[in-house]
Design a protein around this motif. Structure first.
Motif, PDB file in Angstrom:
ATOM      1  N   LEU A   1      -4.856  18.195   8.515  1.00  7.65           N
ATOM      2  CA  LEU A   1      -3.596  18.100   7.780  1.00  7.65           C
ATOM      3  C   LEU A   1      -3.002  19.499   7.718  1.00  7.65           C
ATOM      4  N   ILE A   2      -1.793  19.645   8.237  1.00 13.98           N
ATOM      5  CA  ILE A   2      -1.089  20.926   8.188  1.00 13.98           C
ATOM      6  C   ILE A   2       0.024  20.803   7.153  1.00 13.98           C
ATOM      7  N   VAL A   3       0.044  21.734   6.215  1.00 13.55           N
ATOM      8  CA  VAL A   3       1.052  21.729   5.151  1.00 13.55           C
ATOM      9  C   VAL A   3       2.007  22.882   5.399  1.00 13.55           C
TER      10      VAL A   3
ATOM     11  N   ASP B   1      -7.483  11.342   4.083  1.00 12.02           N
ATOM     12  CA  ASP B   1      -8.793  11.985   4.155  1.00 12.02           C
ATOM     13  C   ASP B   1      -8.883  12.756   5.464  1.00 12.02           C
ATOM     14  N   THR B   2      -9.392  13.974   5.376  1.00 11.37           N
ATOM     15  CA  THR B   2      -9.413  14.828   6.553  1.00 11.37           C
ATOM     16  C   THR B   2     -10.515  15.871   6.432  1.00 11.37           C
ATOM     17  N   PRO B   3     -11.139  16.262   7.528  1.00 12.05           N
ATOM     18  CA  PRO B   3     -12.162  17.320   7.460  1.00 12.05           C
ATOM     19  C   PRO B   3     -11.571  18.721   7.396  1.00 12.05           C
ATOM     20  N   ARG B   4     -10.275  18.851   7.738  1.00 17.53           N
ATOM     21  CA  ARG B   4      -9.661  20.181   7.802  1.00 17.53           C
ATOM     22  C   ARG B   4      -8.254  20.138   7.215  1.00 17.53           C
ATOM     23  N   VAL B   5      -7.892  21.239   6.558  1.00 13.89           N
ATOM     24  CA  VAL B   5      -6.544  21.414   6.018  1.00 13.89           C
ATOM     25  C   VAL B   5      -6.081  22.819   6.362  1.00 13.89           C
ATOM     26  N   LEU B   6      -4.841  22.943   6.805  1.00 11.31           N
ATOM     27  CA  LEU B   6      -4.216  24.245   7.027  1.00 11.31           C
ATOM     28  C   LEU B   6      -3.032  24.385   6.082  1.00 11.31           C
ATOM     29  N   LEU B   7      -3.066  25.406   5.252  1.00  4.46           N
ATOM     30  CA  LEU B   7      -1.950  25.723   4.366  1.00  4.46           C
ATOM     31  C   LEU B   7      -1.100  26.799   5.043  1.00  4.46           C
TER      32      LEU B   7
ATOM     33  N   VAL C   1       1.673  29.009  -0.565  1.00  8.53           N
ATOM     34  CA  VAL C   1       0.244  28.897  -0.262  1.00  8.53           C
ATOM     35  C   VAL C   1      -0.636  29.158  -1.487  1.00  8.53           C
ATOM     36  N   PRO C   2      -0.384  30.218  -2.290  1.00  8.58           N
ATOM     37  CA  PRO C   2      -1.242  30.412  -3.466  1.00  8.58           C
ATOM     38  C   PRO C   2      -1.235  29.214  -4.412  1.00  8.58           C
ATOM     39  N   ARG C   3      -0.076  28.599  -4.606  1.00 12.45           N
ATOM     40  CA  ARG C   3       0.003  27.434  -5.486  1.00 12.45           C
ATOM     41  C   ARG C   3      -0.803  26.274  -4.903  1.00 12.45           C
ATOM     42  N   LEU C   4      -0.704  26.056  -3.603  1.00 14.40           N
ATOM     43  CA  LEU C   4      -1.430  24.952  -2.982  1.00 14.40           C
ATOM     44  C   LEU C   4      -2.932  25.204  -2.985  1.00 14.40           C
ATOM     45  N   ALA C   5      -3.348  26.440  -2.720  1.00 17.34           N
ATOM     46  CA  ALA C   5      -4.772  26.769  -2.795  1.00 17.34           C
ATOM     47  C   ALA C   5      -5.281  26.606  -4.221  1.00 17.34           C
ATOM     48  N   GLY C   6      -4.391  26.831  -5.180  1.00 16.22           N
ATOM     49  CA  GLY C   6      -4.757  26.678  -6.579  1.00 16.22           C
ATOM     50  C   GLY C   6      -5.120  25.250  -6.954  1.00 16.22           C
ATOM     51  N   LEU C   7      -4.690  24.268  -6.147  1.00 15.16           N
ATOM     52  CA  LEU C   7      -5.083  22.885  -6.403  1.00 15.16           C
ATOM     53  C   LEU C   7      -6.595  22.709  -6.299  1.00 15.16           C
ATOM     54  N   LEU C   8      -7.241  23.603  -5.554  1.00 15.47           N
ATOM     55  CA  LEU C   8      -8.695  23.584  -5.409  1.00 15.47           C
ATOM     56  C   LEU C   8      -9.367  24.642  -6.285  1.00 15.47           C
TER      57      LEU C   8
END
Length: 403
Positions: A11-13, A213-219, A225-232
């Motif tokens: 999944l590429i965001v 569902d995916t084994p890989r994600v690219l932000l 990007v910091p906000r999206l990484a913050g979801l984890l």
């Protein structure tokens, strides 16, 4: 996108240059790619920049002194690869992209600035970049429209510019042709890691909420990007950089080269239509929420004092610019990392999660997409990417708990 619980291999965001170029490379390698963009393609920094191809060490690495410049020089290795990438990209994508690589001048107005140029050029030459120092008279011979008061410049034959309005669409079209699925108007609203180390993403788009569902994600969503990484619960040290760009009316050909300034913020070039594009890193004003915090979802506004300063530097370097009419000034939002180098690669605390953002990503976007795609598909970090990986900031996630 299919029913809830549908699967993709990555999944590429982010639907900018890096996201779309990576989608194309990975689809060519046979991966099942889903790219989402919450707005429309090329709506962010990839489409708002002026399209400069800067391969010399940028002024932002030089203004903090020789130690910082020496650190910034590490990017020259990647710049050399980027030159070759841009030379081939029209053939790879099978279409014209308004790429002009006729050369670039980084000018100096004082002897102290000439000393800084000499230091920069020596470091670049050590790393295999064929820049050279020109005297003031040599600059005037090469570019008569520039000020006779210039002390000199650094010259690189391969610099230039490309059209940011058409490049991303070209990558996206080719990615779709290779089987990648691209969904616009679709946002990532939740992201979690499952017990098996795969990722569960909740998407909100025209079809409502969908789980993937995916084994890989690219932000690859720029300053988001910091906000999206913050979801984890992860930390990516990227900071918003709101900038301004301007364009003049059309003029007769007078500026065949990309112009930078070693001591002041300036980037200037002339398009094939004759318009002069002026920028160089002058900040615009961030929008603010009612509580005074930055509103990164709203466009920044033009800062008049910075606009005047930008135009004054440009007119001092090229006096004929004072006779041109300013047609438009616009703003855009990019981001920079804590050390001003791009952050590209896999996050140590979250295997399978990749990020790509931070500085010079128009110039470097195509080559970074190719290298990152190789890492994602093969599982090994290309040598040229090792200095840019998120691992240098791994200490920020020392307390992360996943899943």
């Amino acid at each position: 996108m299919g029913e809830p619980g549908s699967h993709c291999e990555i999944l590429i965001v982010g639907g900018g240059l890096l996201g779309c170029a990576t989608a194309w490379h990975l689809a060519k390698l046979g991966l099942k790619v889903l790219l989402i963009e919450r707005g429309h393609l090329n709506a962010g920094a990839s489409g708002q920049n002026a399209g400069s191809l800067h391969f010399q060490i940028e002024r932002r690495f030089l203004e903090q002194g020789e130690k910082s410049a020496a650190e910034g020089a590490r990017i020259v290795t990647l710049n050399r690869l980027a030159i070759a990438e841009w030379r081939e990209i029209e053939d790879l994508l099978g279409r014209p992209l308004d790429i002009a690589m006729h050369g670039g001048l980084m000018v100096a107005e004082t002897e102290a600035e000439m000393d800084l140029l000499a230091f920069k050029v020596a470091r670049e030459n050590e790393l295999g970049l064929a820049t050279q120092v020109l005297t003031g008279s040599e600059v005037r011979d090469r570019a008569p429209s520039l000020s006779p008061a210039l002390a000199g410049a650094a010259w690189l034959a391969e610099e230039g510019h490309a059209n940011p309005r058409i490049l991303v669409d070209a990558f996206a079209q080719e990615a779709r042709g290779m089987g990648a699925v691209i969904r616009t108007g679709t946002a990532l609203t939740a992201l979690s890691m499952a017990r098996d180390g795969s990722y569960r993403a909740m998407l909100s788009g025209p079809d409502g909420e969908v789980r993937v569902d995916t084994p890989r994600v690219l932000l690859a969503a720029g300053h988001w990007v910091p906000r999206l990484a913050g979801l984890l619960g992860l930390n990516v040290p990227l900071y918003p950089a709101p900038l301004m760009m301007s364009v003049t009316d059309r003029a007769q050909p007078m500026l065949p080269y990309l112009i930078q300034h070693v001591g002041r913020r300036l980037s200037m070039k002339q398009t094939e239509d004759g318009n002069l594009l002026i920028g160089g890193g002058w900040p615009s004003r961030l929008a603010r929420r009612a509580d005074g915090t930055p509103d990164l979802d709203s466009p920044s506004s033009v800062e008049p004092a910075n606009l005047r300063a930008n135009l004054e530097v440009a007119a001092r370097v090229m006096p004929a610019l004072a006779q041109r009419a300013l047609l438009r000034t616009w703003t855009g939002m990019t981001c920079i990392s804590a050390d001003q180098l791009p952050i590209v690669g896999e996050v140590a605390a979250a295997p399978g999660l990749f990020v790509a953002a931070g500085g010079s990503l128009f110039t470097l976007g195509p080559v970074l997409a190719r290298l990152l795609s190789s890492q994602i598909a093969q599982g090994t970090v290309p040598e040229e990417l090792k200095m840019f990986t998120p691992h240098r900031f791994a200490h920020l996630d020392a307390f992360a708990v996943l899943p």
